[in-house]
Design a protein around this motif. Structure first.
Motif, mmCIF file in Angstrom:
data_model
loop_
_atom_site.group_PDB
_atom_site.id
_atom_site.type_symbol
_atom_site.label_atom_id
_atom_site.label_comp_id
_atom_site.label_asym_id
_atom_site.label_seq_id
_atom_site.Cartn_x
_atom_site.Cartn_y
_atom_site.Cartn_z
ATOM 1 N N PRO A 84 18.577 -35.629 23.117
ATOM 2 C CA PRO A 84 18.461 -34.152 22.216
ATOM 3 C C PRO A 84 17.836 -34.649 21.308
ATOM 4 C CG PRO A 84 19.664 -36.763 22.284
ATOM 5 C CD PRO A 84 18.822 -36.656 23.669
ATOM 6 N N LYS A 85 17.611 -33.407 20.392
ATOM 7 C CA LYS A 85 16.718 -33.681 19.544
ATOM 8 C C LYS A 85 16.729 -34.566 18.206
ATOM 9 C CE LYS A 85 13.835 -30.432 16.436
ATOM 10 N NZ LYS A 85 14.279 -31.427 15.262
ATOM 11 N N THR A 86 16.217 -35.148 17.995
ATOM 12 C CA THR A 86 16.810 -36.264 17.077
ATOM 13 C C THR A 86 15.775 -36.812 15.847
ATOM 14 O OG1 THR A 86 15.025 -37.895 18.778
ATOM 15 C CG2 THR A 86 17.777 -38.354 19.043
ATOM 16 N N ALA A 87 15.254 -35.987 15.328
ATOM 17 C CA ALA A 87 13.903 -35.822 14.313
ATOM 18 C C ALA A 87 13.210 -34.396 14.498
ATOM 19 C CB ALA A 87 13.035 -37.056 14.820
ATOM 20 N N LYS A 88 12.931 -34.191 13.276
ATOM 21 C CA LYS A 88 11.673 -33.335 12.991
ATOM 22 C C LYS A 88 10.705 -33.384 13.913
ATOM 23 C CE LYS A 88 8.585 -31.200 8.936
ATOM 24 N NZ LYS A 88 7.388 -31.151 10.345
ATOM 25 N N ASN A 89 10.746 -31.787 14.433
ATOM 26 C CA ASN A 89 8.909 -31.867 15.286
ATOM 27 C C ASN A 89 7.472 -32.304 14.478
ATOM 28 O OD1 ASN A 89 10.650 -31.427 17.894
ATOM 29 N ND2 ASN A 89 10.318 -28.870 17.579
ATOM 30 N N ARG A 90 6.886 -32.711 14.925
ATOM 31 C CA ARG A 90 5.804 -32.890 14.694
ATOM 32 C C ARG A 90 4.289 -32.185 15.045
ATOM 33 N NH1 ARG A 90 4.692 -37.761 11.956
ATOM 34 N NH2 ARG A 90 2.263 -37.231 12.907
ATOM 35 N N VAL A 91 5.183 -31.271 16.448
ATOM 36 C CA VAL A 91 4.258 -29.794 16.720
ATOM 37 C C VAL A 91 5.235 -28.648 15.857
ATOM 38 C CG1 VAL A 91 3.050 -28.623 18.103
ATOM 39 C CG2 VAL A 91 2.812 -31.029 18.024
ATOM 40 N N HIS A 92 4.402 -27.422 15.249
ATOM 41 C CA HIS A 92 5.805 -26.292 15.170
ATOM 42 C C HIS A 92 4.333 -24.841 15.219
ATOM 43 C CE1 HIS A 92 4.229 -27.000 10.987
ATOM 44 N NE2 HIS A 92 4.461 -25.628 11.044
ATOM 45 N N LEU A 93 5.056 -23.921 15.143
ATOM 46 C CA LEU A 93 4.222 -22.748 15.238
ATOM 47 C C LEU A 93 4.276 -21.852 13.675
ATOM 48 C CD1 LEU A 93 5.439 -21.387 18.480
ATOM 49 C CD2 LEU A 93 3.157 -22.811 18.297
ATOM 50 N N ASP A 94 3.230 -21.685 13.535
ATOM 51 C CA ASP A 94 3.293 -20.809 12.603
ATOM 52 C C ASP A 94 3.121 -18.785 12.997
ATOM 53 O OD1 ASP A 94 3.676 -22.673 10.392
ATOM 54 O OD2 ASP A 94 2.009 -22.779 9.316
ATOM 55 N N LEU A 95 4.600 -18.162 12.240
ATOM 56 C CA LEU A 95 4.126 -17.145 12.434
ATOM 57 C C LEU A 95 3.290 -15.946 12.037
ATOM 58 C CD1 LEU A 95 7.248 -16.757 14.263
ATOM 59 C CD2 LEU A 95 5.789 -17.486 15.059
ATOM 60 N N ALA A 96 2.519 -15.483 12.361
ATOM 61 C CA ALA A 96 2.445 -14.364 11.035
ATOM 62 C C ALA A 96 2.838 -13.200 10.550
ATOM 63 C CB ALA A 96 0.734 -13.800 12.224
ATOM 64 N N PRO A 120 0.872 -12.685 16.787
ATOM 65 C CA PRO A 120 1.933 -13.096 16.678
ATOM 66 C C PRO A 120 2.166 -14.479 16.329
ATOM 67 C CG PRO A 120 2.332 -12.557 18.493
ATOM 68 C CD PRO A 120 1.215 -12.346 18.373
ATOM 69 N N VAL A 121 1.419 -15.363 16.193
ATOM 70 C CA VAL A 121 1.286 -16.779 16.446
ATOM 71 C C VAL A 121 0.430 -17.375 15.419
ATOM 72 C CG1 VAL A 121 1.384 -19.304 17.598
ATOM 73 C CG2 VAL A 121 2.941 -17.876 18.657
ATOM 74 N N ALA A 122 0.246 -17.620 14.061
ATOM 75 C CA ALA A 122 -0.583 -17.242 13.388
ATOM 76 C C ALA A 122 -1.497 -19.385 13.482
ATOM 77 C CB ALA A 122 -0.575 -17.745 11.597
ATOM 78 N N ALA A 123 -0.457 -19.836 13.797
ATOM 79 C CA ALA A 123 -1.230 -21.028 14.499
ATOM 80 C C ALA A 123 -0.320 -21.799 14.485
ATOM 81 C CB ALA A 123 -1.787 -22.176 12.765
ATOM 82 N N VAL A 124 -0.856 -22.997 15.587
ATOM 83 C CA VAL A 124 -0.468 -24.635 16.354
ATOM 84 C C VAL A 124 -0.668 -25.411 14.862
ATOM 85 C CG1 VAL A 124 0.132 -25.199 17.792
ATOM 86 C CG2 VAL A 124 0.368 -23.565 18.284
#
Length: 245
Positions: free
Chosen positions: A63-75, A131-135
């Protein structure tokens, strides 16, 4: 020698369903390597190419138990586009998320499995990323992360401050890789992480040695059933060193 950021690895309970969400969100195509593995890339894309960082969604039961440390920013290209994209993503199954961001011009959301991402307000710097501005990677020391990743990959450093460091492919295409200061400690293995590849003809073992000399470490994982190498950056964020391609 150098590596290239080629894809984001994302764990999921249902890789096919999450793949359908992100394919619709980004307008990308879906390719399955078999049960439990769903790949996403732009239509007509020739992998690997820095014009896009692909998504590799892998089925895992944890299960996911914490905020992800890596995410996508969409433009987005305008305020209207931002509002339209948020509404469309909600129709696809995303929800708005509160991670303590306060009053900000971007919209924080979560995909159907709870993975956080941001829909940015229009910013000229992301006008040509796709569409993906940044990782985006949370970290304690953006400068140190920029030092490591700037030497690990052949991407160009654009900015390095105490709050944020930014890299992008030396060809000036595709999304940015951003390290943003966050005081929260890493507590669990990353459900979302970076995958890098050496260039054709480079030796993976030699590349692993080079990365370890730069500060990468070998986390405690059972590697007996995999053909790639799992490493961790100086802040403990796992990443995969794939075979050359």
């Amino acid at each position: 020698m150098a590596t290239r950021l080629v894809q984001i690895n994302m764990k999921a309970h249902d890789d096919a369903a999450l793949g359908r969400f992100w394919a619709a969100a980004l307008g990308w195509g879906i390719d399955s390597e078999g049960p439990g593995v769903t790949n996403l890339e732009p239509l007509g894309f020739s992998y690997p190419d820095p014009a896009a960082v692909c998504l590799d969604i892998i089925a895992r039961p944890e299960p996911k138990t914490a905020k992800n440390r890596v995410h996508l920013d969409l433009a987005t290209t305008s305020a209207a586009h931002q509002a339209e994209l948020v509404a469309r993503l909600e129709e696809l199954g995303a929800t708005r998320a509160d991670i303590g961001q306060g009053d900000v011009p971007w919209t924080v959301m979560a995909d159907p499995e709870g993975n956080e991402f941001c829909v940015l307000e229009p910013r000229p710097v992301y006008g040509d990323t796709g569409p993906v501005a940044a990782v985006v990677v949370d970290c304690a020391d953006p400068r140190e992360m920029a030092r490591f990743w700037g030497r690990a990959m052949d991407w160009k450093l654009h900015e390095a401050t105490d709050e944020q460091a930014t890299l992008r492919s030396a060809r000036g295409v595709g999304p940015y890789l951003e390290f943003v200061r966050n005081p929260d400690p890493k507590t669990v293995w990353n459900r979302v992480h970076l995958d890098v590849r050496p260039y054709p003809g480079d030796d993976p073992a030699t590349e692993e040695t080079r990365l370890r000399a730069l500060g990468a470490t070998v986390p405690d994982f059972d590697r007996s059933a995999i053909s790639w190498t799992i490493l961790a950056d100086p802040e403990g964020n796992e990443f995969c060193l794939l075979s050359p391609s």
